[in-house]
Design a protein around this motif. Structure first.
Motif, PDB file in Angstrom:
ATOM      1  N   GLN A 168      62.182  78.750  24.729  1.00  0.00           N
ATOM      2  CA  GLN A 168      61.634  78.764  23.377  1.00  0.00           C
ATOM      3  C   GLN A 168      60.547  77.718  23.169  1.00  0.00           C
ATOM      4  O   GLN A 168      59.702  77.872  22.304  1.00  0.00           O
ATOM      5  CB  GLN A 168      62.755  78.559  22.357  1.00  0.00           C
ATOM      6  N   CYS A 169      60.581  76.641  23.945  1.00  0.00           N
ATOM      7  CA  CYS A 169      59.604  75.557  23.779  1.00  0.00           C
ATOM      8  C   CYS A 169      58.774  75.356  25.044  1.00  0.00           C
ATOM      9  O   CYS A 169      58.272  74.258  25.288  1.00  0.00           O
ATOM     10  CB  CYS A 169      60.325  74.264  23.384  1.00  0.00           C
ATOM     11  N   CYS A 223      59.638  71.114  18.196  1.00  0.00           N
ATOM     12  CA  CYS A 223      60.032  72.472  18.574  1.00  0.00           C
ATOM     13  C   CYS A 223      61.516  72.523  18.889  1.00  0.00           C
ATOM     14  O   CYS A 223      62.231  73.418  18.430  1.00  0.00           O
ATOM     15  CB  CYS A 223      59.210  72.936  19.777  1.00  0.00           C
ATOM     16  N   LYS A 266      64.345  74.770  16.854  1.00  0.00           N
ATOM     17  CA  LYS A 266      65.088  75.834  17.542  1.00  0.00           C
ATOM     18  C   LYS A 266      66.548  75.454  17.780  1.00  0.00           C
ATOM     19  O   LYS A 266      67.256  76.127  18.522  1.00  0.00           O
ATOM     20  CB  LYS A 266      64.437  76.150  18.896  1.00  0.00           C
ATOM     21  N   GLU A 292      55.023  74.113  24.462  1.00  0.00           N
ATOM     22  CA  GLU A 292      54.941  72.686  24.142  1.00  0.00           C
ATOM     23  C   GLU A 292      55.224  71.826  25.380  1.00  0.00           C
ATOM     24  O   GLU A 292      54.574  70.820  25.608  1.00  0.00           O
ATOM     25  CB  GLU A 292      55.903  72.333  23.010  1.00  0.00           C
ATOM     26  N   LYS A 299      55.258  67.157  19.416  1.00  0.00           N
ATOM     27  CA  LYS A 299      55.328  68.601  19.173  1.00  0.00           C
ATOM     28  C   LYS A 299      56.492  69.231  19.925  1.00  0.00           C
ATOM     29  O   LYS A 299      57.166  70.130  19.413  1.00  0.00           O
ATOM     30  CB  LYS A 299      54.018  69.271  19.579  1.00  0.00           C
ATOM     31  N   TYR A 300      56.744  68.760  21.140  1.00  0.00           N
ATOM     32  CA  TYR A 300      57.865  69.283  21.932  1.00  0.00           C
ATOM     33  C   TYR A 300      59.196  68.965  21.247  1.00  0.00           C
ATOM     34  O   TYR A 300      60.062  69.837  21.104  1.00  0.00           O
ATOM     35  CB  TYR A 300      57.822  68.704  23.345  1.00  0.00           C
TER      36      TYR A 300
END
Length: 100
Positions: free
Chosen positions: A30-31, A62, A66, A34, A58-59
């Protein structure tokens, strides 16, 4: 012979997970975007993580979005907002100019 388990452990004790540092793997990718951006930045910057903080942020955002890690304020993870960073820079410049 010892009363504990293998390697001195206590067989009856229930393991306690650490507060931070361990979180579910991203099995569903899902990430990935990133993560790839962050790793790419590290490679291009000679592994200077300070240059890649925005990608790291940003990672983590994310992962929190999620539910791959607990949601928490990014300031607790070492990220400050831009206003705080600017104030810190001004303080440091004042110290340098004053010779402190």
């Amino acid at each position: 012979m010892s009363a504990g388990g293998a390697f001195g452990g206590n067989r009856g004790a229930r393991p306690v997970p650490p507060e931070k540092g361990v979180f579910p793997l991203d099995h569903m990718h899902q990430c990935d975007l990133e993560k790839k951006d962050y790793i790419g930045c590290l490679k291009s910057s000679g592994h200077q993580s300070e240059n890649c903080r925005i990608f790291s942020k940003k990672y983590l955002e994310c992962r929190m979005a999620k539910n791959l890690m607990a949601k928490q304020d990014l300031s607790e993870l070492g990220f400050r907002n831009e206003r705080d960073l600017e104030n810190l820079r001004e303080e440091n410049n004042g110290r340098i100019e004053n010779g402190s």
